[in-house]
Design a protein around this motif. Sequence first.
Motif, PDB file in Angstrom:
ATOM      1  N   ARG A  35       2.015  -1.835 -10.701  1.00  0.00           N
ATOM      2  CA  ARG A  35       1.228  -0.689 -10.254  1.00  0.00           C
ATOM      3  C   ARG A  35       0.045  -0.444 -11.193  1.00  0.00           C
ATOM      4  NH1 ARG A  35       2.282   3.297  -6.497  1.00  0.00           N
ATOM      5  NH2 ARG A  35       1.535   5.432  -6.851  1.00  0.00           N
ATOM      6  N   PHE A  36      -1.092  -0.085 -10.577  1.00  0.00           N
ATOM      7  CA  PHE A  36      -2.255   0.387 -11.324  1.00  0.00           C
ATOM      8  C   PHE A  36      -2.299   1.897 -11.173  1.00  0.00           C
ATOM      9  CE2 PHE A  36      -6.741   1.636 -11.569  1.00  0.00           C
ATOM     10  CZ  PHE A  36      -7.094   1.078 -12.796  1.00  0.00           C
ATOM     11  N   VAL A  37      -2.317   2.626 -12.313  1.00  0.00           N
ATOM     12  CA  VAL A  37      -2.105   4.070 -12.302  1.00  0.00           C
ATOM     13  C   VAL A  37      -3.278   4.793 -12.958  1.00  0.00           C
ATOM     14  CG1 VAL A  37      -0.590   5.947 -13.062  1.00  0.00           C
ATOM     15  CG2 VAL A  37       0.393   3.720 -12.412  1.00  0.00           C
ATOM     16  N   VAL A  38      -3.743   5.851 -12.314  1.00  0.00           N
ATOM     17  CA  VAL A  38      -4.662   6.803 -12.933  1.00  0.00           C
ATOM     18  C   VAL A  38      -3.863   8.065 -13.213  1.00  0.00           C
ATOM     19  CG1 VAL A  38      -6.768   8.164 -12.651  1.00  0.00           C
ATOM     20  CG2 VAL A  38      -6.648   5.828 -11.711  1.00  0.00           C
ATOM     21  N   ARG A  39      -3.744   8.403 -14.474  1.00  0.00           N
ATOM     22  CA  ARG A  39      -2.924   9.559 -14.857  1.00  0.00           C
ATOM     23  C   ARG A  39      -3.708  10.859 -14.688  1.00  0.00           C
ATOM     24  NH1 ARG A  39       0.114   8.431 -20.426  1.00  0.00           N
ATOM     25  NH2 ARG A  39       1.031  10.425 -19.750  1.00  0.00           N
ATOM     26  N   ASP A  40      -2.923  11.949 -14.441  1.00  0.00           N
ATOM     27  CA  ASP A  40      -3.472  13.301 -14.335  1.00  0.00           C
ATOM     28  C   ASP A  40      -4.608  13.373 -13.321  1.00  0.00           C
ATOM     29  OD1 ASP A  40      -1.691  14.021 -16.305  1.00  0.00           O
ATOM     30  OD2 ASP A  40      -3.144  13.775 -17.925  1.00  0.00           O
ATOM     31  N   ILE A  41      -4.304  12.966 -12.081  1.00  0.00           N
ATOM     32  CA  ILE A  41      -5.355  12.958 -11.065  1.00  0.00           C
ATOM     33  C   ILE A  41      -5.733  14.368 -10.624  1.00  0.00           C
ATOM     34  CG2 ILE A  41      -4.681  10.693 -10.215  1.00  0.00           C
ATOM     35  CD1 ILE A  41      -3.328  12.132  -7.849  1.00  0.00           C
ATOM     36  N   ASP A  42      -4.901  15.381 -10.944  1.00  0.00           N
ATOM     37  CA  ASP A  42      -5.216  16.746 -10.530  1.00  0.00           C
ATOM     38  C   ASP A  42      -6.297  17.390 -11.383  1.00  0.00           C
ATOM     39  OD1 ASP A  42      -3.409  16.657  -8.472  1.00  0.00           O
ATOM     40  OD2 ASP A  42      -1.736  17.357  -9.717  1.00  0.00           O
ATOM     41  N   TRP A  82       0.839  -1.196   0.000  1.00  0.00           N
ATOM     42  CA  TRP A  82       0.000   0.000   0.000  1.00  0.00           C
ATOM     43  C   TRP A  82       0.874   1.245   0.000  1.00  0.00           C
ATOM     44  CZ3 TRP A  82      -5.079  -0.038  -0.859  1.00  0.00           C
ATOM     45  CH2 TRP A  82      -5.756   1.186  -0.773  1.00  0.00           C
ATOM     46  N   ASP A  83       0.601   2.144  -0.916  1.00  0.00           N
ATOM     47  CA  ASP A  83       1.319   3.416  -0.999  1.00  0.00           C
ATOM     48  C   ASP A  83       0.946   4.269   0.213  1.00  0.00           C
ATOM     49  OD1 ASP A  83       2.329   5.959  -1.590  1.00  0.00           O
ATOM     50  OD2 ASP A  83       2.001   5.707  -3.751  1.00  0.00           O
ATOM     51  N   PRO A  84       1.911   4.660   1.062  1.00  0.00           N
ATOM     52  CA  PRO A  84       1.575   5.435   2.267  1.00  0.00           C
ATOM     53  C   PRO A  84       0.984   6.810   1.956  1.00  0.00           C
ATOM     54  CG  PRO A  84       3.951   5.332   1.968  1.00  0.00           C
ATOM     55  CD  PRO A  84       3.357   4.382   0.980  1.00  0.00           C
ATOM     56  N   LEU A  85       1.156   7.311   0.731  1.00  0.00           N
ATOM     57  CA  LEU A  85       0.589   8.608   0.351  1.00  0.00           C
ATOM     58  C   LEU A  85      -0.835   8.499  -0.187  1.00  0.00           C
ATOM     59  CD1 LEU A  85       3.711  10.162  -1.421  1.00  0.00           C
ATOM     60  CD2 LEU A  85       2.974  10.432   0.964  1.00  0.00           C
ATOM     61  N   VAL A  86      -1.340   7.292  -0.266  1.00  0.00           N
ATOM     62  CA  VAL A  86      -2.683   7.065  -0.824  1.00  0.00           C
ATOM     63  C   VAL A  86      -3.633   6.696   0.306  1.00  0.00           C
ATOM     64  CG1 VAL A  86      -4.061   5.645  -2.383  1.00  0.00           C
ATOM     65  CG2 VAL A  86      -1.747   6.348  -3.052  1.00  0.00           C
ATOM     66  N   ALA A 109      -3.132   7.167  -6.444  1.00  0.00           N
ATOM     67  CA  ALA A 109      -4.355   7.857  -6.056  1.00  0.00           C
ATOM     68  C   ALA A 109      -5.204   8.105  -7.304  1.00  0.00           C
ATOM     69  CB  ALA A 109      -4.000   9.178  -5.366  1.00  0.00           C
ATOM     70  N   SER A 110      -6.512   8.225  -7.120  1.00  0.00           N
ATOM     71  CA  SER A 110      -7.414   8.514  -8.237  1.00  0.00           C
ATOM     72  C   SER A 110      -8.140   9.849  -8.071  1.00  0.00           C
ATOM     73  CB  SER A 110      -8.447   7.404  -8.382  1.00  0.00           C
ATOM     74  OG  SER A 110      -9.242   7.319  -7.208  1.00  0.00           O
ATOM     75  N   GLU A 111      -8.169  10.371  -6.851  1.00  0.00           N
ATOM     76  CA  GLU A 111      -8.827  11.651  -6.597  1.00  0.00           C
ATOM     77  C   GLU A 111      -7.828  12.803  -6.755  1.00  0.00           C
ATOM     78  OE1 GLU A 111     -11.487  11.798  -3.136  1.00  0.00           O
ATOM     79  OE2 GLU A 111     -11.009   9.681  -2.810  1.00  0.00           O
ATOM     80  N   PRO A 112      -8.305  13.924  -7.183  1.00  0.00           N
ATOM     81  CA  PRO A 112      -9.721  14.314  -7.338  1.00  0.00           C
ATOM     82  C   PRO A 112     -10.320  13.984  -8.703  1.00  0.00           C
ATOM     83  CG  PRO A 112      -8.326  16.231  -7.637  1.00  0.00           C
ATOM     84  CD  PRO A 112      -7.403  15.094  -7.291  1.00  0.00           C
TER      85      PRO A 112
END
Length: 507
Positions: free
Chosen positions: A430-437, A221-225, A457-460
Amino acid sequence: MALSGLLESKNAQRTVAASASGALHLMIFIVAFVLGGKQDGIGSNDQSFAQLVLIEAPDVDRAEGVELRPIEPMQASTLPADISVTMPELPLPSSEAVRSNPADEELTPPDVETQPMPPVAPVVDKPEVTFLASIQEQTSLPQRLAKLAEELQSKPETPLQWEQDGRQYTAKMVWERARDGTALDRVVAEVSASDHGKLMSTRIMLKRLAFSQFTQVVDRWDPLVQLHDDVIVGRFHSNSQFNVLHDAKVGPKFLGKVTTAARSFEMSARGRNRESDVFVGGIETRTNRINLPQSLQPFAWAPYDPEARIHQLTDDTRIRFFADGSYMWRTHDAPGSGYMNKPSEHPVYFVGSVGATLYVQGVVAGNMLVYSPTKIVIEDDLTYANDPRRDPESRDYLGLVSDRYIEIASPGTTGPGDLTIHAAIFAGRRFVVRDIDHPRAATLRIFGSLSAGSLSASEPRYATEIEYDHRFEQRRPPGFPMTTRYEAERWNGQWSQSSERMADDTL
């Protein structure tokens, strides 16, 4: 005395009478011998005769004799063993009296009054004696067998014996490998137990879990997520501690069982929130790890299928699926392309070479697997032509498997709205959602499962909803990787008692 003289007179008379009788019988014998001649037998013309001569014998003693008991007829059973009985020979009928029936004449048996046969009692097998296992045993026995199956995958012939709560247990495991790329490995456990000389047996079916049978599995688990605006329907597992954020407005919802190999999880709560509101299906810590495999080559997880279609892709390639079962692929930045308009009833594999990125989108009809050692990019919706939530008979399956990365393309490619994915996803790294900002205005909805080494992370950009595809309990996308974990699939919770007794069991 006068009585003695009388008796003597009577005796003298009897003596005289007996002498006269003897003389008379001698005379009769002599007369019969003289008159009968000296013939030895009777010829064909001779006549035989018998003559009865009555001779008066007034002086014969006429005193009454003793009456004898009549002779009873002799029973057959009293005959001596050496006496044989000869039946009289019956004369045979003449040849004129014998008539043979013609060959084609139907013989009619004589009417014989028959006695009704007594009713035959049906043979009834002795009913098998069964009884329910205890509540504790119904839980502990499948768990022990599942653990043993996991430990003994490389040593399937190991004999199994153990003792628990005063009972001696033995088990024999029969391993059944998957018959095709969509089936699951199974184990049949034949279990016997001895309790105070009483021998019992039962059978438990175990299945090997594929990663597609978890709604979500995360190794690191990514500690920043943080899990925040997320809804996960189904089983969730993490090999490490994970983070949960719950505030007054929104919080995550785990609607299935949550397990973690870590001692605890990190929960940041703002406001009055209870743990049971987050973990609706319950949570268990310090469970066994679910290790991710090192190699994900699809044919390592699927028996050879000569009917399967295999497309080898050596360069970056875009793949698009169509609802009629056809599909096309085009090599990225190159003129080469392919198109297949004939649907297949057998699995279809798209296998990329090392370094090749595969881009996917469209409507899937059939049984598909997309594999890349390097990367898979989802550019737009990926949905089933027949959604199994509306059509339980749907045979559409999609698996996305990569040794490294699976990504959601940037909003410029996917568009600003929601994104829907129907698939079982496995990203080894890793599973990645790009451009989460990107300003959040959409939801990422996954119907199937998501397993990954880690998650971004996927949010926002996206709130996420992951819903489990219950068809994965029995089948998986072709060649989809499996875990080392087993669990009980079928058991009636009953023991069958045998009439035999354990030879080495003491009472």
